[in-house]
Scaffold this active site. Structure first.
Site, PDB file in Angstrom:
ATOM      1  N   TYR A   1      -7.420 -40.403 -33.717  1.00 12.85           N
ATOM      2  CA  TYR A   1      -7.819 -41.614 -32.985  1.00 12.85           C
ATOM      3  C   TYR A   1      -8.472 -42.660 -33.895  1.00 12.85           C
ATOM      4  O   TYR A   1      -7.960 -43.783 -34.036  1.00 12.85           O
ATOM      5  CB  TYR A   1      -8.756 -41.189 -31.852  1.00 12.85           C
ATOM      6  CG  TYR A   1      -9.396 -42.298 -31.067  1.00 12.85           C
ATOM      7  CD1 TYR A   1      -8.648 -43.368 -30.578  1.00 12.85           C
ATOM      8  CD2 TYR A   1     -10.758 -42.256 -30.783  1.00 12.85           C
ATOM      9  CE1 TYR A   1      -9.257 -44.371 -29.831  1.00 12.85           C
ATOM     10  CE2 TYR A   1     -11.363 -43.249 -30.037  1.00 12.85           C
ATOM     11  CZ  TYR A   1     -10.612 -44.309 -29.566  1.00 12.85           C
ATOM     12  OH  TYR A   1     -11.210 -45.296 -28.827  1.00 12.85           O
ATOM     13  N   ILE A   2      -9.554 -42.313 -34.532  1.00 10.87           N
ATOM     14  CA  ILE A   2     -10.254 -43.313 -35.359  1.00 10.87           C
ATOM     15  C   ILE A   2      -9.483 -43.547 -36.660  1.00 10.87           C
ATOM     16  O   ILE A   2      -9.369 -44.678 -37.142  1.00 10.87           O
ATOM     17  CB  ILE A   2     -11.718 -42.879 -35.608  1.00 10.87           C
ATOM     18  CG1 ILE A   2     -12.421 -42.615 -34.267  1.00 10.87           C
ATOM     19  CG2 ILE A   2     -12.475 -43.950 -36.403  1.00 10.87           C
ATOM     20  CD1 ILE A   2     -13.761 -41.908 -34.376  1.00 10.87           C
TER      21      ILE A   2
ATOM     22  N   LEU B   1      -1.220 -32.704 -38.607  1.00  6.09           N
ATOM     23  CA  LEU B   1      -0.719 -32.899 -37.240  1.00  6.09           C
ATOM     24  C   LEU B   1      -1.114 -31.762 -36.304  1.00  6.09           C
ATOM     25  O   LEU B   1      -0.502 -31.566 -35.256  1.00  6.09           O
ATOM     26  CB  LEU B   1       0.806 -33.103 -37.229  1.00  6.09           C
ATOM     27  CG  LEU B   1       1.307 -34.313 -38.029  1.00  6.09           C
ATOM     28  CD1 LEU B   1       2.828 -34.411 -37.953  1.00  6.09           C
ATOM     29  CD2 LEU B   1       0.683 -35.614 -37.510  1.00  6.09           C
TER      30      LEU B   1
ATOM     31  N   ASN C   1     -12.628 -25.265 -41.430  1.00  2.00           N
ATOM     32  CA  ASN C   1     -11.830 -26.482 -41.447  1.00  2.00           C
ATOM     33  C   ASN C   1     -12.635 -27.695 -41.905  1.00  2.00           C
ATOM     34  O   ASN C   1     -12.206 -28.440 -42.786  1.00  2.00           O
ATOM     35  CB  ASN C   1     -11.260 -26.719 -40.045  1.00  2.00           C
ATOM     36  CG  ASN C   1     -10.194 -27.780 -40.043  1.00  2.00           C
ATOM     37  OD1 ASN C   1      -9.218 -27.666 -40.767  1.00  2.00           O
ATOM     38  ND2 ASN C   1     -10.394 -28.818 -39.262  1.00  2.00           N
TER      39      ASN C   1
ATOM     40  N   TYR D   1     -20.351 -27.868 -34.752  1.00  2.00           N
ATOM     41  CA  TYR D   1     -19.702 -29.123 -35.139  1.00  2.00           C
ATOM     42  C   TYR D   1     -20.696 -30.026 -35.888  1.00  2.00           C
ATOM     43  O   TYR D   1     -20.421 -30.488 -37.005  1.00  2.00           O
ATOM     44  CB  TYR D   1     -19.158 -29.847 -33.900  1.00  2.00           C
ATOM     45  CG  TYR D   1     -18.781 -31.271 -34.191  1.00  2.00           C
ATOM     46  CD1 TYR D   1     -17.686 -31.570 -34.984  1.00  2.00           C
ATOM     47  CD2 TYR D   1     -19.554 -32.335 -33.700  1.00  2.00           C
ATOM     48  CE1 TYR D   1     -17.366 -32.879 -35.294  1.00  2.00           C
ATOM     49  CE2 TYR D   1     -19.230 -33.641 -34.001  1.00  2.00           C
ATOM     50  CZ  TYR D   1     -18.139 -33.916 -34.796  1.00  2.00           C
ATOM     51  OH  TYR D   1     -17.834 -35.212 -35.115  1.00  2.00           O
TER      52      TYR D   1
ATOM     53  N   PHE E   1     -21.498 -43.014 -33.291  1.00  2.00           N
ATOM     54  CA  PHE E   1     -21.979 -42.780 -31.939  1.00  2.00           C
ATOM     55  C   PHE E   1     -20.713 -42.626 -31.079  1.00  2.00           C
ATOM     56  O   PHE E   1     -19.812 -41.921 -31.496  1.00  2.00           O
ATOM     57  CB  PHE E   1     -23.001 -43.857 -31.543  1.00  2.00           C
ATOM     58  CG  PHE E   1     -24.340 -43.562 -32.219  1.00  2.00           C
ATOM     59  CD1 PHE E   1     -24.471 -43.642 -33.603  1.00  2.00           C
ATOM     60  CD2 PHE E   1     -25.437 -43.112 -31.497  1.00  2.00           C
ATOM     61  CE1 PHE E   1     -25.655 -43.287 -34.252  1.00  2.00           C
ATOM     62  CE2 PHE E   1     -26.622 -42.763 -32.133  1.00  2.00           C
ATOM     63  CZ  PHE E   1     -26.733 -42.852 -33.506  1.00  2.00           C
ATOM     64  N   ASN E   2     -20.586 -43.235 -29.917  1.00  2.00           N
ATOM     65  CA  ASN E   2     -19.420 -42.916 -29.063  1.00  2.00           C
ATOM     66  C   ASN E   2     -18.278 -43.902 -29.257  1.00  2.00           C
ATOM     67  O   ASN E   2     -18.302 -44.997 -28.693  1.00  2.00           O
ATOM     68  CB  ASN E   2     -19.866 -42.866 -27.601  1.00  2.00           C
ATOM     69  CG  ASN E   2     -20.736 -41.655 -27.331  1.00  2.00           C
ATOM     70  OD1 ASN E   2     -21.823 -41.534 -27.877  1.00  2.00           O
ATOM     71  ND2 ASN E   2     -20.252 -40.745 -26.524  1.00  2.00           N
TER      72      ASN E   2
ATOM     73  N   LEU F   1     -15.571 -39.500 -22.090  1.00  3.74           N
ATOM     74  CA  LEU F   1     -15.855 -40.125 -20.806  1.00  3.74           C
ATOM     75  C   LEU F   1     -14.876 -41.245 -20.417  1.00  3.74           C
ATOM     76  O   LEU F   1     -14.329 -41.222 -19.309  1.00  3.74           O
ATOM     77  CB  LEU F   1     -17.299 -40.669 -20.808  1.00  3.74           C
ATOM     78  CG  LEU F   1     -17.734 -41.321 -19.501  1.00  3.74           C
ATOM     79  CD1 LEU F   1     -17.734 -40.309 -18.367  1.00  3.74           C
ATOM     80  CD2 LEU F   1     -19.106 -41.968 -19.648  1.00  3.74           C
TER      81      LEU F   1
ATOM     82  N   ARG G   1     -24.207 -30.835 -18.765  1.00  5.43           N
ATOM     83  CA  ARG G   1     -23.389 -30.127 -19.758  1.00  5.43           C
ATOM     84  C   ARG G   1     -24.326 -29.608 -20.851  1.00  5.43           C
ATOM     85  O   ARG G   1     -25.153 -30.376 -21.376  1.00  5.43           O
ATOM     86  CB  ARG G   1     -22.362 -31.105 -20.350  1.00  5.43           C
ATOM     87  CG  ARG G   1     -21.400 -30.468 -21.322  1.00  5.43           C
ATOM     88  CD  ARG G   1     -20.268 -31.413 -21.680  1.00  5.43           C
ATOM     89  NE  ARG G   1     -20.714 -32.586 -22.415  1.00  5.43           N
ATOM     90  CZ  ARG G   1     -19.910 -33.540 -22.892  1.00  5.43           C
ATOM     91  NH1 ARG G   1     -18.604 -33.466 -22.662  1.00  5.43           N
ATOM     92  NH2 ARG G   1     -20.380 -34.570 -23.540  1.00  5.43           N
TER      93      ARG G   1
HETATM   94  N1  UDP Z   1     -19.544 -37.133 -19.438  1.00  4.75           N
HETATM   95  C1  UDP Z   1     -19.492 -36.871 -18.075  1.00  4.75           C
HETATM   96  N2  UDP Z   1     -18.334 -36.326 -17.570  1.00  4.75           N
HETATM   97  C2  UDP Z   1     -17.246 -36.043 -18.356  1.00  4.75           C
HETATM   98  C3  UDP Z   1     -17.310 -36.321 -19.731  1.00  4.75           C
HETATM   99  C4  UDP Z   1     -18.479 -36.868 -20.244  1.00  4.75           C
HETATM  100  O1  UDP Z   1     -20.442 -37.115 -17.334  1.00  4.75           O
HETATM  101  O2  UDP Z   1     -16.243 -35.529 -17.817  1.00  4.75           O
HETATM  102  C5  UDP Z   1     -20.778 -37.702 -20.006  1.00  4.75           C
HETATM  103  C6  UDP Z   1     -21.438 -36.816 -21.036  1.00  4.75           C
HETATM  104  O3  UDP Z   1     -22.361 -35.941 -20.422  1.00  4.75           O
HETATM  105  C7  UDP Z   1     -22.124 -37.833 -21.935  1.00  4.75           C
HETATM  106  C8  UDP Z   1     -21.223 -39.065 -21.858  1.00  4.75           C
HETATM  107  O4  UDP Z   1     -20.418 -38.877 -20.703  1.00  4.75           O
HETATM  108  O5  UDP Z   1     -23.371 -38.188 -21.414  1.00  4.75           O
HETATM  109  C9  UDP Z   1     -20.307 -39.206 -23.057  1.00  4.75           C
HETATM  110  O6  UDP Z   1     -19.644 -37.979 -23.272  1.00  4.75           O
HETATM  111  P1  UDP Z   1     -18.445 -37.812 -24.300  1.00  4.75           P
HETATM  112  O7  UDP Z   1     -17.949 -36.403 -24.165  1.00  4.75           O
HETATM  113  O8  UDP Z   1     -17.479 -38.922 -24.095  1.00  4.75           O
HETATM  114  O9  UDP Z   1     -19.116 -38.048 -25.716  1.00  4.75           O
HETATM  115  P2  UDP Z   1     -20.369 -37.315 -26.425  1.00  4.75           P
HETATM  116  O10 UDP Z   1     -21.573 -38.172 -26.096  1.00  4.75           O
HETATM  117  O11 UDP Z   1     -20.466 -35.930 -25.892  1.00  4.75           O
HETATM  118  O12 UDP Z   1     -20.013 -37.379 -27.862  1.00  4.75           O
END
Ligand code: UDP
Length: 328
Positions: free
Chosen positions: A12-13, A34, A92, A141, A169-170, A190, A281
């Protein structure tokens, strides 16, 4: 113009960075096995299907291409999977990186941009996070990225390898017109999950709404993938001009809750996001927001996208083109 080798250029990135490197006039070669990336993401340039464990193969590619620098994305990225298969992640992500650095040393290539992550900070005591916060990963990770950053410190000292580690970050969104977007399998992120919930009508689970945030859901710093790709280009260009080994946070400095992301997706699509609230989570820090002053000041980085709705709109443009959208 520089000659750049990109590992993980089918991801992706990585693929977005290849796309933008070429638009900036650089010559790009991609190495990817791949195993997680997609061949259709390789945005031009030449391509070698190689696993990073193949030190000899990498050395040959590096020697033949006479590269000025390497941008190293190739890694596994699923936090949950890393808790189930830690050996795989260390082999990896750490073993693969050591193999690459060995090949670079043998081929005389001494500039590297490395994909790191905000996960190196674990659950920080406060935000925004600056680069001097301590390493405190809470998953294999995150630990694998800490290990590579530490190795890079030693290779700077004893091998003259100059590197920039970018702590993401995200990452999200899509570069308009690139045809590239988020296609992890399985998808755990998300924004694509929210958009797919709109398309399929199957609800997404919000992971916890009892955090100490203004609406109870987790806060993250969402950075557009094109802006993130530009940070890599600035970093490799700085290294090629003689910049020293360094580390930078990559975020916009603005935090958004899960519910704010859902609302933004509703605003740009004009449709309701079906969701249910579930358990927290495991391992999710309540709030992660970057202080990105260092990236802005030292590398001159300026994000094009700061609003989550603008970012979501680019992701939607990609998602809706991907598969037929069911009627509203
Ligand atoms: N999140 C959620 N439901 C999902 C996937 C993610 O509520 O099905 C929330 C997750 O708890 C976090 C935010 O969305 O607070 C971003 O999560 P993501 O997995 O995209 O990225 P991360 O922050 O884990 O790298």
């Amino acid at each position: 113009m520089a000659r750049i080798l990109v590992t993980g250029g089918a991801g992706y990135i990585g693929s977005n960075t290849v796309y933008l490197l070429r638009r900036h006039g650089h010559e790009v070669t991609v190495v990817d096995d791949l195993s997680r990336g997609h061949e259709h993401n390789i945005a031009g340039g030449s391509f070698h299907r190689l696993n990073l464990a193949d030190t000899g193969g990498l050395e040959r590619v590096l020697r033949e291409g006479r590269f000025d620098g390497v941008i190293h994305f190739a890694a596994y990225i699923a936090v949950g999977e890393s808790t189930q298969k830690p050996e795989l992640y260390f082999a990896n992500n750490v073993g693969g990186s050591i193999s690459l650095f060995t090949a670079m040393q043998r081929a005389g290539v001494s500039k590297l941009v490395f994909s790191s992550t905000a996960a190196v900070y674990g659950t920080p005591e406060r935000v925004p996070i600056t680069e001097d916060f301590p390493f405190a990963p809470v998953s294999p990770y995150g630990e694998s990225k800490v290990m590579v950053e530490r190795i890079l410190g030693w290779l700077d000292l004893y091998r003259g390898l100059r590197s920039v580690s970018l702590r993401y970050f995200n990452a999200c969104g899509a570069v308009p017109g690139s045809g590239l977007g988020e296609e992890h399998d399985p998808e755990t992120h998300l924004i694509p999950l929210v958009l797919r919930a709109i398309k399929t009508g199957k609800p997404i689970t919000v992971f916890g709404d009892d955090y100490e945030t203004h609406d109870g859901t987790c806060i993250r710093d969402y950075i557009h993938v094109g802006d993130l790709a530009e940070a890599h280009i600035l970093a490799i260009e700085a290294l090629l001009k003689g910049a020293p080994t360094d580390q930078f946070n990559c975020g916009t400095g603005r935090g958004r809750t899960v519910m704010e992301v859902i609302r933004a997706a509703e605003e740009v699509t004009g449709r309701k996001v079906p969701y249910v609230v579930g358990e927290r989570r495991a391992g999710d820090p309540p709030v992660l927001v970057a202080n990105s002053d260092k990236l802005r000041q030292r590398l001159g980085w300026k994000p094009q996208y700061c609003e989550i709705s603008e970012i979501a709109a680019t992701a939607w443009e990609f998602e809706r083109a991907r598969e037929p959208v069911p009627a509203a």
